[in-house]
Design an enzyme around this catalytic site. Structure first.
Site, short mmCIF file in Angstrom:
data_model
loop_
_atom_site.label_atom_id
_atom_site.label_comp_id
_atom_site.label_asym_id
_atom_site.label_seq_id
_atom_site.Cartn_x
_atom_site.Cartn_y
_atom_site.Cartn_z
N SER A 67 0.79 -1.22 0.00
CA SER A 67 0.00 0.00 0.00
C SER A 67 0.84 1.29 0.00
O SER A 67 1.67 1.50 -0.87
CB SER A 67 -0.93 -0.09 1.21
OG SER A 67 -1.82 0.96 1.24
N GLY A 69 -2.10 -0.59 14.71
CA GLY A 69 -2.22 -2.00 14.34
C GLY A 69 -1.17 -2.38 13.30
O GLY A 69 -0.98 -3.55 13.00
P1 NG1 Z 1 -2.89 1.98 12.33
O1 NG1 Z 1 -1.41 1.79 12.11
O2 NG1 Z 1 -3.57 0.86 13.07
O3 NG1 Z 1 -3.18 3.35 12.87
C1 NG1 Z 1 -3.18 2.67 9.76
C2 NG1 Z 1 -4.17 3.79 9.50
C3 NG1 Z 1 -5.54 3.17 9.32
C4 NG1 Z 1 -5.56 2.10 8.26
C5 NG1 Z 1 -4.41 1.11 8.47
C6 NG1 Z 1 -4.25 0.13 7.35
C7 NG1 Z 1 -4.26 6.03 10.46
C8 NG1 Z 1 -4.27 6.86 11.68
N1 NG1 Z 1 -4.21 4.71 10.64
O4 NG1 Z 1 -3.59 1.96 10.90
O5 NG1 Z 1 -6.47 4.18 9.06
O6 NG1 Z 1 -5.53 2.66 6.98
O7 NG1 Z 1 -3.16 1.79 8.66
O8 NG1 Z 1 -3.59 0.68 6.26
O9 NG1 Z 1 -4.30 6.56 9.34
ZN ZN Z 2 -3.53 1.22 -0.02
#
Ligand code: NG1
Ligand code: ZN
Length: 534
Positions: free
Chosen positions: A65, A505
């Site tokens: 991504s 995450g």
């Molecule tokens: P985490 O790392 O859990 O905050 C990030 C993005 C999510 C989502 C995931 C998966 C932010 C604050 N967090 O998650 O919205 O897109 O990556 O790609 O943008």
């Molecule tokens: Zn993506």
């Protein structure tokens, strides 16, 4: 006799000192050498998943991504184009962490018996990758696994993540009990479906002016070119920047949706005049954000919240104009949605809002609770889903006037334009362009619907992020005990203050988000909360 799985797996051994876990959005474990065994084992699971579901096509996408070019990752796609069912994530983690070949085969067999999988069912897996350098080698790991498991597979080469989701859904809706296929299961079929819906929706509307799209030097660039060629310059005048897919080190570098959203500035390669519409995709084209520079040169971001509000208001109006009274539109957001957007949706648009934990699987699931659920993360990942009942109503409603008939036709075309399987930057881009044309709005009119509260997102390195446990859609901490009380007392000191902390995450860190009436205050609040967390 050595099993074919053992033999194949020996070519893709697991690094001894690593433990892997299926993350919020698939898996992102950096570096190819680490991922080789993971991808191999995900391949085994994909074959089992297909067998469990009577041979339905399952998708495997190799992408990381918006992350750096050296990263890669792998995600499974379920039959209707959704993300892998949550209960199977643990099976992925179990296979990925088997310390050696014998244990891998033992765990594989355990899954077959505990999940009651009929291994004589033919498995069908389709796969694709983004433009990363490590992609081809990981495809070898994947196809080695599929071959050793006796699964039939089709390699679709390089695609955007949403295109693969689209293909999976098409393949699984071709036959009864499905009454109509989602689309033709080819890349061309994808362009045809969304391109002709776009053309239909623009009939009789002002031709949109040129739009500059930053493709993050990723797979979105060649795919957007193909889409634009299909639609034609007459009604889709797109100027593509950051399309250097043959230079993998440039992927997501100083460009792309994540760069623009977090840096709140133009990608350096974008040279645009004031008030010109600009958009950015991320590295696998499932996120989209818009922006422009104001007449005085100020950068203005139109993020996922602004897209969600635009789409929800348009669909609500269209449903009303078509004379449909019993279709409930709702919006799903996460805690990162700007407070002003939530207030705008509930107070101005009069629509319900649900807040879910981060991660599109949560948003998507909540959106299915509405007849028409609009969901977007603030970072630009999202789409719209319609319930079965809504599809039936839209297909069979009888209009009572020419105006109602035309609104209904537009609603029907909108269903074809929207990729309901997953957030899709190319489909979302066409959707926003259509809505702006219908409303006769430029980016400034769109931006003026509401004003974002100043906000700040910071990444805090902590010793152990797993000690941070949340509740209330991640808006409150329950552990470590006492930290939430400290955050509450800080928030209480700021006008329109809001802040929360949660473990990421996808990264080894805690994220702190804050909002307040003034920019300086939002920044101060984020700093103070970060101090409490660390
Ligand atoms: P985490 O790392 O859990 O905050 C990030 C993005 C999510 C989502 C995931 C998966 C932010 C604050 N967090 O998650 O919205 O897109 O990556 O790609 O943008
Ligand atoms: Zn993506």
């Amino acid at each position: 006799m050595t099993s074919p799985i053992i033999e194949a797996s020996q070519k893709h051994p697991k690094p001894q000192d690593r433990t892997f876990a299926y993350g919020t959005a698939g898996r992102r474990w950096g570096y190819r050498s680490l991922l080789d065994s993971v991808v191999f084992r995900v391949g085994l699971l994909a074959a089992l998943r297909s067998q469990k579901l009577n041979g339905k096509a399952i998708g495997v996408m190799i992408t990381a991504s918006h992350n750096v070019p050296e990263d890669n990752g792998v995600k499974l796609v379920d039959p209707m184009g959704e993300m892998l069912e949550a209960s199977w994530e643990a099976h992925a983690t179990s296979l990925a962490n088997a310390p050696n070949e014998e244990e891998l085969v033992a765990r594989h067999e355990h899954l077959i018996s505990s999940l009651k999988i009929n291994t004589s069912t033919p498995a069908h897996v389709i796969l694709a990758k983004d433009t990363r350098e490590s992609g081809p080698a990981l495809v070898v790991a994947l196809t080695d696994a599929l071959t050793s498991a006796g699964a039939k597979y089709d390699d679709y080469g390089t695609l955007t993540t949403p295109q693969l989701h689209y293909l999976v859904r098409c393949l699984n809706t071709q036959h009864p009990p499905h009454s109509e296929p989602y689309g033709e299961p080819t890349e061309e079929g994808y362009y045809k479906k969304i391109g002709s819906a776009y053309a239909k929706l623009l009939q009789g509307k002002p031709r949109p002016g040129p739009i500059t799209v930053d493709c993050a030097n990723g797979v979105g660039a060649p795919k957007l070119k193909a889409l634009a060629e299909y639609i034609g310059k007459e009604i889709f005048d797109v100027r593509i920047v950051n399309d250097l897919v043959d230079q993998p080190s440039k992927l997501n570098y100083q460009c792309g949706a994540d760069f623009v959203k977090t840096q709140q500035r133009l990608p350096p390669a974008s040279q645009v005049s004031p008030l010109a519409r600009c958009a950015s995709l991320d590295g696998d084209a499932d996120r989209l954000i818009y922006y422009f520079t104001d007449s005085d040169g100020t950068f203005r971001l139109l993020d996922g919240d602004k897209i969600a509000t635009l789409v929800a208001s348009f669909i609500t109006d269209l449903v009303k104009s078509a004379g449909i009274s019993d279709l409930k539109v709702g919006v799903v957001q996460t805690a990162y949605a700007n407070g002003s957007s939530t207030a705008y949706i509930t107070k101005t648009l009069g629509l319900p809002v649900i807040c879910t934990p981060t991660g599109v699987k949560h948003l998507h699931h909540a959106a299915t609770k509405f007849d028409c659920g609009v969901y977007f993360e603030a970072n630009g990942h999202g789409t719209v889903v319609f319930s079965h009942a809504a599809h039936a109503t839209i297909a069979s409603h009888s209009p009572e006037s020419p105006a109602q008939a035309s609104a209904l036709e537009n609603l029907q075309a909108l269903r074809a334009l929207i990729n309901e399987a997953v957030g899709d930057a190319l489909s979302d881009l066409l959707l926003v362009e259509v809505i702006l044309a219908h409303k006769r709005w430029g980016p400034k009119e769109w931006d003026s619907t509401y004003t974002d509260l100043p906000n700040r997102l910071v990444r805090v390195e902590v010793k152990d992020r797993t000690v941070f446990k949340t509740t209330d859609a991640e808006r409150r901490l329950v552990e470590p005990v006492g930290v939430q009380e400290k955050i509450d007392s800080l928030v209480g000191k700021y006008k329109q203050g809001r802040a929360f902390a949660r473990a990421s995450g996808t990264e080894d860190a805690v994220r702190v988000y804050s909002e307040a009436a003034e920019r300086g205050e939002a920044e101060e609040l984020a700093r103070l909360v970060a101090d409490v967390v660390v």
